[in-house]
Design an enzyme around this catalytic site. Structure first.
Site, PDB file in Angstrom:
ATOM      1  N   CYS A 269      -5.539  -2.785   2.555  1.00  0.00           N
ATOM      2  CA  CYS A 269      -5.191  -2.753   3.976  1.00  0.00           C
ATOM      3  C   CYS A 269      -6.391  -2.957   4.916  1.00  0.00           C
ATOM      4  CB  CYS A 269      -4.436  -1.472   4.305  1.00  0.00           C
ATOM      5  SG  CYS A 269      -3.435  -1.637   5.830  1.00  0.00           S
TER       6      CYS A 269
ATOM      7  N   LYS B 199     -10.398   2.681  -1.485  1.00  0.00           N
ATOM      8  CA  LYS B 199     -10.466   1.967  -0.191  1.00  0.00           C
ATOM      9  C   LYS B 199     -11.759   2.291   0.552  1.00  0.00           C
ATOM     10  CE  LYS B 199      -7.458   1.432   3.922  1.00  0.00           C
ATOM     11  NZ  LYS B 199      -6.059   1.715   4.355  1.00  0.00           N
TER      12      LYS B 199
ATOM     13  N   GLU C 166       0.842  -1.204   0.000  1.00  0.00           N
ATOM     14  CA  GLU C 166       0.000   0.000   0.000  1.00  0.00           C
ATOM     15  C   GLU C 166       0.879   1.257   0.000  1.00  0.00           C
ATOM     16  OE1 GLU C 166      -2.108   0.523   3.662  1.00  0.00           O
ATOM     17  OE2 GLU C 166      -3.712   1.716   2.760  1.00  0.00           O
TER      18      GLU C 166
END
Lengths: 300, 300
Positions: free
Chosen positions: B159, B122, B49
């Site tokens: 993540c 995300k 990431e």
């Protein structure tokens, strides 16, 4: 009546045992193990799935429907209500339910004063070699259940439910303090799963424990059972995991009896809030979860 | 153009590396590792990431917004498109996106011919000591993404998404052949997580692997980073797990470079169908998943 407060600690027991074709012997041994667990300090005691008999779903035979009874006219549930009241313990009890012409793989939660808190009907019904549950059971129609007991809010799923992140998440969303799963799982006759699938089985639930920052407990049966000429080995390995998914107790493949652990619910609550998984969920983007194919919404 | 067929096998690499405050050095080393992975036979290669820089979300400082760029005028994404085309590899690339006045923690999937297949923002944004992402990023609005690449249908979460069973399940419902997660995780300055939280981190994803019968891969950064006077140790342990959730490859805490594994997608598909988890889901009972509090439906 004073409403229950969520306790800071609870002592939980899972009971692992073998079953035989002698129904009253199974019940008697289950009762004895519950007494033993209570004596050791357990407050919530979980017996395995369908502990009244051999795991008859190994085969598809009409005769086993005779084991099903309505909740309000049940041959052994009142005995467990008396037992819960006598010992002052919470007992989630798995049984084969008949309701009208429907049959369910059900569980009734008995509070520590003997009250029936409610009924849960297994949502996810497996079907495969050695686990012919779709022959016997309708899919549950109750939705997922969490009960406020004397010793905390208990969420219980039944066996196949334990593989589903949906079950665990929904029970946690409904405020469960911890999760429990009565189980009947072992080697499969045609070797679909390896004899060591118990690790995979534990891993699924350890995953739920992490993703929901919660304690979990699972009670499996043990022993070799022969039903309709088919032999199946139930692999035990009943266990508990903490809110980081770490194993905190586990029985062996053939061990019998209760496994106890005290869950620090206050610590789990603090950790859960601090991790923030529930703070950061995005339900507005979860629509596809209500589909089977990623596209078509299935709702009722 | 011939539509892609889902392959029976794919060789996947995750790259673990340290980052410095020298942006072009980070990019250059990332490119070198991608070349190395491709040379070893990797077809889909995952970088960590936000590999362009130190993990600036340790602190809340306006200056770091300057790293954000629109996807269609980006300083380094075209370079990775050229690289993907040259090497014939799929590259899911994590970057800091600016769009209008909004900022996202995004990922663009580059196909093996250099085409941009699409953008993912995300969904789940963490916020806590050392992970001040809510200061920088809007919550993603793209929903979850699965891309049909030359080497299979790739589902990528970023993540914090990796802790959410919802993300994994939705990508699988959308037909993903396997799941990938670029990551920046390490010890927390105030010790909320133990230094060994990497096991908890792996366990969450191993759980998704089991519940979805799928391969997964996660690429983390490594090294000690000091940002705004705060020091954080990224703990590596990039790994892959198979469709039973078993670890099939793992890097150490400080190792750098690519980790490769060939995923048997045909075997995973057979196993997934045989287990029947997707056959036995009950979306009509999953309504509470679309709530935050177990009660109030949140939809858009």
């Amino acid at each position: 009546m004073q409403p229950y407060r969520t306790p800071n600690q609870v002592t939980v027991a899972v009971i692992q045992m073998h079953m035989s074709s002698d129904l009253s012997d199974n019940i008697n041994r289950a009762v004895a193990y519950v007494r033993q667990a209570a004596q050791q300090g357990a407050q919530v005691i979980l017996l395995p799935e369908l502990f009244e008999n051999l795991y008859f779903c190994q085969v598809e035979e009409e005769t086993y429907f005779g084991l099903a009874h309505p909740l309000d006219a049940h041959p052994f549930i009142p005995q467990f209500q008396d037992l819960a009241r006598e010992l002052g313990v919470v007992l989630p009890v798995s049984y084969f339910e008949k309701s009208g012409q429907a049959h369910y793989n059900s569980l009734v939660c008995i509070d520590a004063d003997g009250t029936l808190l409610g009924n849960y009907r297994k949502t996810h019904i497996p079907d495969g070699p050695g686990y012919e549950e779709k022959y016997y059971f309708n899919g549950g129609d109750t939705g997922f259940k969490v009960w406020q007991t004397r010793f905390g809010r208990v969420g219980v799923g039944i066996c196949w439910d334990q593989w589903y992140p949906e079950s665990a998440r929904i029970m946690m969303l409904q405020g469960a303090d911890f999760l429990m799963y009565p189980t009947a799982i072992g080697s499969e006759p045609e070797g679909v799963l390896s004899p060591n699938s118990y690790q995979m089985w534990q891993r699924a639930m350890q995953g739920h424990a992490v993703s929901n920052s919660t304690y979990i407990a699972a009670a499996n049966r043990t022993g070799i059972e022969t039903v309709g000429g088919l032999e199946q080995t139930y692999y035990g390995h009943s266990f508990m995991a903490d809110y980081r998914g770490e194993l905190i107790g586990e029985l062996g493949e053939t061990q019998e009896g209760p496994l106890l652990h005290t869950f620090d619910l206050a610590e789990a609550r603090k950790f859960r809030a601090g991790m923030g998984f529930f703070r950061d969920r995005r339900p507005e983007l979860y629509g596809p979860l209500l589909t089977l194919d990623g596209k078509t919404r299935v709702e009722r």
